[in-house]
Design an enzyme around this catalytic site. Structure first.
Site, PDB file in Angstrom:
ATOM      1  N   LYS A  40     -53.736   7.148  43.906  1.00 28.31           N
ATOM      2  CA  LYS A  40     -53.680   7.411  45.349  1.00 28.31           C
ATOM      3  C   LYS A  40     -54.645   8.551  45.684  1.00 28.31           C
ATOM      4  CE  LYS A  40     -52.070   9.954  48.436  1.00 28.31           C
ATOM      5  NZ  LYS A  40     -53.046   9.894  49.521  1.00 28.31           N
ATOM      6  N   GLY A  44     -54.303  19.260  43.828  1.00 23.83           N
ATOM      7  CA  GLY A  44     -54.263  19.500  45.265  1.00 23.83           C
ATOM      8  C   GLY A  44     -53.734  20.882  45.545  1.00 23.83           C
ATOM      9  N   SER A  45     -53.096  21.026  46.700  1.00 22.43           N
ATOM     10  CA  SER A  45     -52.643  22.353  47.123  1.00 22.43           C
ATOM     11  C   SER A  45     -51.424  22.807  46.318  1.00 22.43           C
ATOM     12  CB  SER A  45     -52.287  22.320  48.605  1.00 22.43           C
ATOM     13  OG  SER A  45     -51.223  21.412  48.809  1.00 22.43           O
ATOM     14  N   GLY A  50     -48.205  20.514  45.298  1.00 23.48           N
ATOM     15  CA  GLY A  50     -48.043  20.431  43.837  1.00 23.48           C
ATOM     16  C   GLY A  50     -46.707  20.978  43.375  1.00 23.48           C
ATOM     17  N   GLU A  95     -52.689  20.588  39.013  1.00 16.80           N
ATOM     18  CA  GLU A  95     -53.825  21.514  39.137  1.00 16.80           C
ATOM     19  C   GLU A  95     -53.920  21.924  40.591  1.00 16.80           C
ATOM     20  OE1 GLU A  95     -55.404  22.902  36.866  1.00 16.80           O
ATOM     21  OE2 GLU A  95     -54.872  21.666  35.142  1.00 16.80           O
ATOM     22  N   CYS A 124     -62.292  24.185  44.189  1.00 15.41           N
ATOM     23  CA  CYS A 124     -61.140  24.978  43.729  1.00 15.41           C
ATOM     24  C   CYS A 124     -61.624  26.181  42.928  1.00 15.41           C
ATOM     25  CB  CYS A 124     -60.192  24.121  42.904  1.00 15.41           C
ATOM     26  SG  CYS A 124     -61.006  23.239  41.585  1.00 15.41           S
ATOM     27  N   GLN A 137     -59.846  21.139  58.299  1.00 14.42           N
ATOM     28  CA  GLN A 137     -60.479  22.197  57.498  1.00 14.42           C
ATOM     29  C   GLN A 137     -61.243  23.164  58.411  1.00 14.42           C
ATOM     30  OE1 GLN A 137     -59.050  22.349  54.347  1.00 14.42           O
ATOM     31  NE2 GLN A 137     -61.097  23.130  53.944  1.00 14.42           N
TER      32      GLN A 137
END
Ligand code: NDP
Length: 499
Positions: free
Chosen positions: A180, A233-234, A238, A255, A289, A336
């Site tokens: 996904k 992701g965030s 997460g 992560e 990141c 963003q």
């Protein structure tokens, strides 16, 4: 308004077929450099689609897991050849959908190729080990067994490299996957699915569903046929996924975010440090990141560092990422753009000094694109939001430090611990720093960015939890280690059993 060639309706890939969502709904993505330009229509999947994909993967997993790993490796090598053939198309898809400069997109595709090459070769390794048994005539050894079905959930900022660095090791280890991608970057994901289909993976081994994580995410985590979840992701999402997975005793790899700092010591080579920090802070528009969002500069060199930093930042060109002459491209989405704009306002309100940039670029020549100038703050209070929170945009906060201990204290003062760097010529100091800085990846005399595929990638603290990705650790996540004892003695034998 001319439309790009890819402004078509794309489908999910489930059980070897390209199919529509049972919802009958689609959603659009747009080019962040020119939001009136639609990139494509994608399936707005619902939990039933996720379940259908999981069923297809669960049916395929046993056969795929039994296929000899070197044969699985041959299929990954085919995927590598296909990605090489379609590299330019894939890079272009990244730039028109996510916005990043085309050179960065090309580099990202190259990274995905390196990962496929590395993972395909692992089909001839996937080592266990043998060791002497404490019993006579007994063989003892370990081997790796696939997990079964793995859900792969990815962010928009590396829409090719991050999926491939999860998918390739998952597949070589013999797992079937449900992938996904982020809602903001489904085009690159669709091309990746086409590549694996062309490579000839057995039906159901690779499944793609697009659509909102908020509605299909729980199924991808909770369904009992899913054995493991690999998420990037965030930290917020997460943490939730990790907790849900843990509740069901599933393997979860998460992560997460970063707030990476580069330290510049008095003895640093500024010819290296300043361009490294400019690249780290503003490359890929700060949406990495591992981006450098803080520079911590020892006081004797602070003035000269700032002069050079501002001069080099001024020289950066801003514009559509598809034009290779532009260094800074738009932010990837309206949300963003709004977030970064808000942080710039918050920084000033909290007492930091805006020394460069800070404006959004609006007007007809910008075509509504989500452009923000590279922005630099000094005099930043250590407990302020721009000093502590991940901004994920072209915003650099610069701190003055009084010696290495003070610099490391500032570096470690955040909840995150992904990547860090130090610029110094002093090897003793560099090693002390490596041993004390609270990040999973450490660089000396190089930017906070990136990593190599055969070395582990990941962070400490709020930047990650679960086994590392890439390197040999990456394969460990996608397998269970089984221990086998074989008694090959003739006839019955007395044996002690302690456990
Ligand atoms: P998000 O956490 O918002 O989303 C990541 C993925 O999770 C998306 O596919 C999203 O889907 C999905 N998702 C959202 N809600 C749920 C849910 N309830 N259950 C399951 N899945 C869900 O992150 P972003 O996409 O905004 O990515 C940016 C973040 O990623 C930054 O924090 C960045 O630091 C981090 N990152 C970390 C890296 C690392 O290796 N440490 C590398 C790269 C990025 P949808 O898009 O549909 O909402």
């Amino acid at each position: 308004m001319s439309q790009p060639e890819s402004a078509a309706t794309h489908r999910n890939f489930i059980g070897g077929k390209w199919i529509e969502s049972v919802s009958g709904e689609t959603y659009r993505t747009v080019n962040p450099a020119r939001p009136s330009q639609v990139v494509g229509e994608f399936q707005a999947s619902v939990p039933q689609d996720a379940e259908n994909a999981i069923i297809a993967a669960a049916a395929a997993a046993p056969g795929w897991g039994r296929m000899p790993a070197p044969q699985r490796g041959s299929l990954l090598y085919k995927a590598l050849n296909i990605i090489e053939r379609r590299a330019d198309e894939l890079a272009r898809a990244i730039t028109i959908e996510e916005g990043k400069p085309i050179a960065d997109s090309t580099g990202e595709v190259k990274r995905a190729m390196n990962i496929l090459e590395y993972a395909a070769g692992e089909g001839r390794r996937l080592f266990g080990y043998t060791t002497p048994s404490e019993l006579p005539d007994t063989a003892a050894y370990t081997f790796k067994r696939p997990l079964g079905v793995v859900s792969i959930i990815t962010p928009w900022n590396f829409p090719v490299a991050i999926p491939v660095w999860k998918i390739a090791p998952a597949l070589i280890c013999g797992n079937a996957i449900v992938f996904k991608p982020a809602s903001g970057a489904p085009l690159a994901a669709t091309i990746i699915a086409e590549m694996f289909e062309e490579a000839g993976l057995p039906t159901g081994v690779f499944n793609l569903i697009t659509g909102p994580g908020g509605s299909i995410g729980n199924t991808l985590v909770d369904d009992p046929r899913v054995n493991a979840i690999s998420f990037t992701g965030s930290t917020e999402i997460g943490t939730r996924i990790y907790a849900r997975g843990a509740e069901a005793l599933k393997k979860v790899q998460a992560e997460l975010g970063g707030k990476n700092a580069a330290i510049v010591m008095n003895d640093a080579d500024l010819d290296k440090a300043v361009p490294g920090i400019v690249q780290g802070a503003f490359g890929s528009t700060g949406q990495r990141c591992t981006a450098t969002s803080r520079a911590i500069v020892e006081k004797d060199v602070f003035g000269e560092f700032m002069d050079r930093l501002i001069e080099q930042t001024k020289a950066l060109t801003i514009g559509d990422g598809i034009d290779p002459s532009n260094d800074i491209a738009p932010l990837s989405s309206k949300s963003q753009f709004d977030t970064v704009r808000e942080y710039i306002g918050v920084g000033t309100e909290e007492g930091a000094k805006l020394v460069f940039g800070g404006h959004v670029l609006e007007g007809p020549e910008w075509e509504g694109g989500y452009y923000v100038e590279p922005t630099i703050f000094t005099d930043v209070p250590l407990n302020s939001r721009i000093a502590q929170e991940e901004i994920f945009g072209p915003v650099l906060t610069v701190f003055e430090a009084d010696g290495v201990e003070d610099a490391v204290r500032i570096s470690n003062s955040v909840q995150f611990g992904l990547s860090s760097s130090i610029y110094t010529r002093d090897l003793v100091l560099a090693h002390e720093y490596i041993n004390t800085v609270e990040t999973g990846m450490v660089h000396v005399n190089a930017p906070t960015l990136g990593g190599e595929v055969h070395l582990p990638f990941g962070g400490l603290k709020a930047s990650g939890v679960g086994q590392r990705e890439q390197g040999t650790e990456g394969f460990d996540f996608y397998t269970e280690t089984i221990t086998a004892y074989i008694d090959y003695s003739a006839g019955n034998r007395e044996r002690s059993r302690f456990i």
